[in-house]
Scaffold this motif. Structure first.
Motif, mmCIF file in Angstrom:
data_model
loop_
_atom_site.group_PDB
_atom_site.id
_atom_site.type_symbol
_atom_site.label_atom_id
_atom_site.label_comp_id
_atom_site.label_asym_id
_atom_site.label_seq_id
_atom_site.Cartn_x
_atom_site.Cartn_y
_atom_site.Cartn_z
ATOM 1 N N ILE A 74 0.866 -1.174 0.000
ATOM 2 C CA ILE A 74 0.000 0.000 0.000
ATOM 3 C C ILE A 74 0.905 1.228 0.000
ATOM 4 C CG2 ILE A 74 -1.884 1.164 1.188
ATOM 5 C CD1 ILE A 74 -2.558 -1.681 0.257
ATOM 6 N N TRP A 110 -7.037 6.869 7.500
ATOM 7 C CA TRP A 110 -6.869 5.425 7.438
ATOM 8 C C TRP A 110 -6.429 4.841 8.778
ATOM 9 C CZ3 TRP A 110 -8.335 2.097 3.768
ATOM 10 C CH2 TRP A 110 -8.648 2.606 2.491
ATOM 11 N N ALA A 149 -10.306 -3.717 5.373
ATOM 12 C CA ALA A 149 -10.312 -4.635 4.231
ATOM 13 C C ALA A 149 -11.297 -4.205 3.150
ATOM 14 C CB ALA A 149 -10.632 -6.053 4.706
ATOM 15 N N PHE A 152 -10.157 -0.998 1.196
ATOM 16 C CA PHE A 152 -9.033 -1.355 0.329
ATOM 17 C C PHE A 152 -9.510 -2.152 -0.879
ATOM 18 C CE2 PHE A 152 -5.483 -0.868 3.648
ATOM 19 C CZ PHE A 152 -5.003 0.273 3.021
ATOM 20 N N ALA A 153 -10.460 -3.050 -0.660
ATOM 21 C CA ALA A 153 -10.990 -3.843 -1.774
ATOM 22 C C ALA A 153 -11.660 -2.941 -2.802
ATOM 23 C CB ALA A 153 -11.969 -4.884 -1.257
ATOM 24 N N THR A 160 -6.364 -6.951 -2.614
ATOM 25 C CA THR A 160 -6.569 -6.879 -1.164
ATOM 26 C C THR A 160 -6.461 -8.261 -0.532
ATOM 27 O OG1 THR A 160 -8.000 -4.938 -1.362
ATOM 28 C CG2 THR A 160 -8.194 -6.234 0.657
ATOM 29 N N VAL A 186 -2.860 -9.196 -0.288
ATOM 30 C CA VAL A 186 -2.186 -8.517 0.826
ATOM 31 C C VAL A 186 -2.505 -9.223 2.146
ATOM 32 C CG1 VAL A 186 -2.174 -6.415 2.215
ATOM 33 C CG2 VAL A 186 -2.000 -6.261 -0.264
ATOM 34 N N LEU A 187 -3.794 -9.543 2.361
ATOM 35 C CA LEU A 187 -4.172 -10.205 3.602
ATOM 36 C C LEU A 187 -3.570 -11.600 3.704
ATOM 37 C CD1 LEU A 187 -7.912 -9.144 3.936
ATOM 38 C CD2 LEU A 187 -5.919 -8.201 5.107
#
Length: 478
Positions: free
Chosen positions: A34, A43, A81, A84-85, A93, A96-97
């Motif tokens: 990110i 954020w 989440a 970001f999605a 996303t 990343v998770l």
């Protein structure tokens, strides 16, 4: 709760976002996906939200919190989440998770799970009377052990015997608080095995015994001061006790059950060391996320050791020890939410002066561009109090130089400041270091009325901050 169920809990809690104790991937790798320069301070609000939830909800809505804290953590995780999605797409996303889960959160929880299970299988039988002298001696022993068996292992081994020794006293909350200060945090400062931030430094190239030599005097100073303060405080309360209720665990000869777990604890240490020294150069790919072989081997070994502990330890020993899965489940759920919500915060910090927290980052440099060691100590420490100390250590490690040889050489005082700030000030709040929460949960299970989030910080600010000012004056201003 069965071992298989625990494994399912560990495997399903993939809502993370934080550098943990045992990864050798690039620092804050998920956060780096990110672009921190483009993120506004908004954020960080979900991260603030989960912290405030942890701080306030047990105080104002204890029943709701007790039954739904996992859902609360999940809600705040979704607050990161889902946006970001929508912004970068569902697949990026999810990647990343998954990266965070495989590189950071799952290894973090597996390590804590292994230490929790193994240490929970050692039962110190018998009981001694919790006098000021005995309590001080137990704190000293735990502080020494913490650097060699980890703050989590030492905490899990000694917290129950310490509470049993004081369960007939009216005033015993302060005993657990000082235990968190010393055994769960400051005692882990002398080796990379003691605390996650220092192990990350070891994996980045810091010599194993550099930590022992560099942090010995600051650790010795703070330990002596805190033990002296504790003895004075405990003596004061001890004299006020008067007539107390009959001791629910009367004094008896000291012994030990579950000694095989001490061997297994050695296995945990060896598995951790193996992951930092064995470099086969083999990487596995799981849905596009690379996992280095030594890290996968370490995690499997840790799970095998935990399974062996459960099989080799008599169930009666764990039952008599008051062992339950509640504390590790609570830590796993809450830190899953913390790991997710911290992703933007770490990304913003990594952006340095170009990020939304650039003013804060610039405070760590003098006018000539050289490191301001006092500010490195306090900035690392303050952020470690709330952001978890492992990722904070890596952020400032990289901001200072990122090169271990430079940091052990001309910038040795800066690395000392970063290391001491991360380890020492993890004691400032319940969420600064994972064992803090586990000790709190165990103490509450054993009927110790622990203070609230802010109540604990009244103790930590009043006792620890003067110690840290003294450390600053003696080690970072000259």
């Amino acid at each position: 709760m069965s071992f298989s169920r625990i494994l399912r809990l560990v495997a399903s809690a993939v809502g993370p976002g934080l550098i943990a104790a045992l990864t050798i991937s690039a620092p804050a790798q998920a956060a780096a996906a990110i672009e921190g320069k483009t993120l506004s301070i908004l954020w960080v609000l979900p991260f603030a939200g989960i912290l405030l939830s942890i701080a306030l909800m047990p105080l104002f809505t204890p029943q709701f919190w007790h039954h739904h804290y996992g859902k609360v953590a999940g809600f705040w995780g979704l607050c990161i989440a889902v946006p970001f999605a929508l912004q970068i797409g569902a697949i990026p996303t999810a990647h990343v998770l998954l990266e965070v889960a495989l590189h950071e959160y799952i290894p973090f929880i597996i390590l804590l799970f292994a230490l929790f299970t193994v240490a929970g299988g050692v039962r110190i039988t018998g009981n001694l009377h919790g006098s000021p002298s005995l309590n001080t001696a137990l704190l000293l022993v735990g502080t020494v052990l913490a650097s060699w068996m980890g703050t989590t292992g030492a905490s899990m081994l000694l917290i129950r015997p310490l509470i049993r020794a004081n369960d007939d006293r009216k005033h015993n909350v302060h005993v657990v608080i000082f235990f968190i200060f010393l055994v769960s945090n400051i005692g882990g400062a002398l080796t990379p095995l003691g605390d996650p931030p220092l192990f990350l430094g070891f994996l980045k190239g810091v010599d194993f015994f550099w930590t022992t030599k560099a942090l010995f005097m600051p650790t010795f100073l703070v330990t002596v001061v805190l033990l002296g303060v504790f003895y004075a405080v405990d003596s004061h309360y001890y004299k006020k006790e008067g007539i107390v209720a009959p001791d629910p665990t009367p004094d008896s000869a000291i012994g030990m059950e579950g000694g095989v777990n001490l061997i297994l604890l050695g296995g945990v240490i060896l598995a951790v060391l193996m992951s930092g020294t064995w470099k086969p150069g083999v990487e596995l790919s799981i849905f596009g996320v690379g996992v280095e072989l030594q890290n996968a081997a370490r995690d499997l070994l840790l799970l095998a050791i935990a399974f062996a502990s459960l099989k080799l330890t008599a169930q009666q020993t764990r039952s008599d020890n008051g062992f339950t899965w509640g504390p590790i489940v609570e830590v796993a759920k809450l830190f899953a939410g913390i790991f997710v919500t911290i992703i933007p915060a770490i990304a913003i910090l990594r952006a340095g002066t170009d990020g939304a927290l650039g003013g804060l980052v610039s405070l760590a440099s003098n006018a000539d561009g050289s490191p301001n060691n006092a500010m490195y100590f306090w900035l690392t420490g303050i952020l470690s109090s709330f952001l978890d100390n492992a990722p904070t250590y890596l952020v400032f490690f990289n901001m200072a130089s990122g090169d271990a040889q430079t940091l052990m050489g001309p910038l040795a005082s800066t690395l000392l400041a970063i290391s001491a700030g991360a380890v020492f000030m993890g004691a400032n709040s319940y969420i600064g270091n994972a064992p803090n929460f586990m000790v709190k949960a165990i103490a509450e299970e054993m009927n110790v009325k622990m203070p609230s989030f802010f109540g604990y910080m009244v103790w930590s600010c009043g006792i620890l901050l003067p110690c840290f000012v003294l450390v600053t004056l003696l080690f970072f201003l000259w």
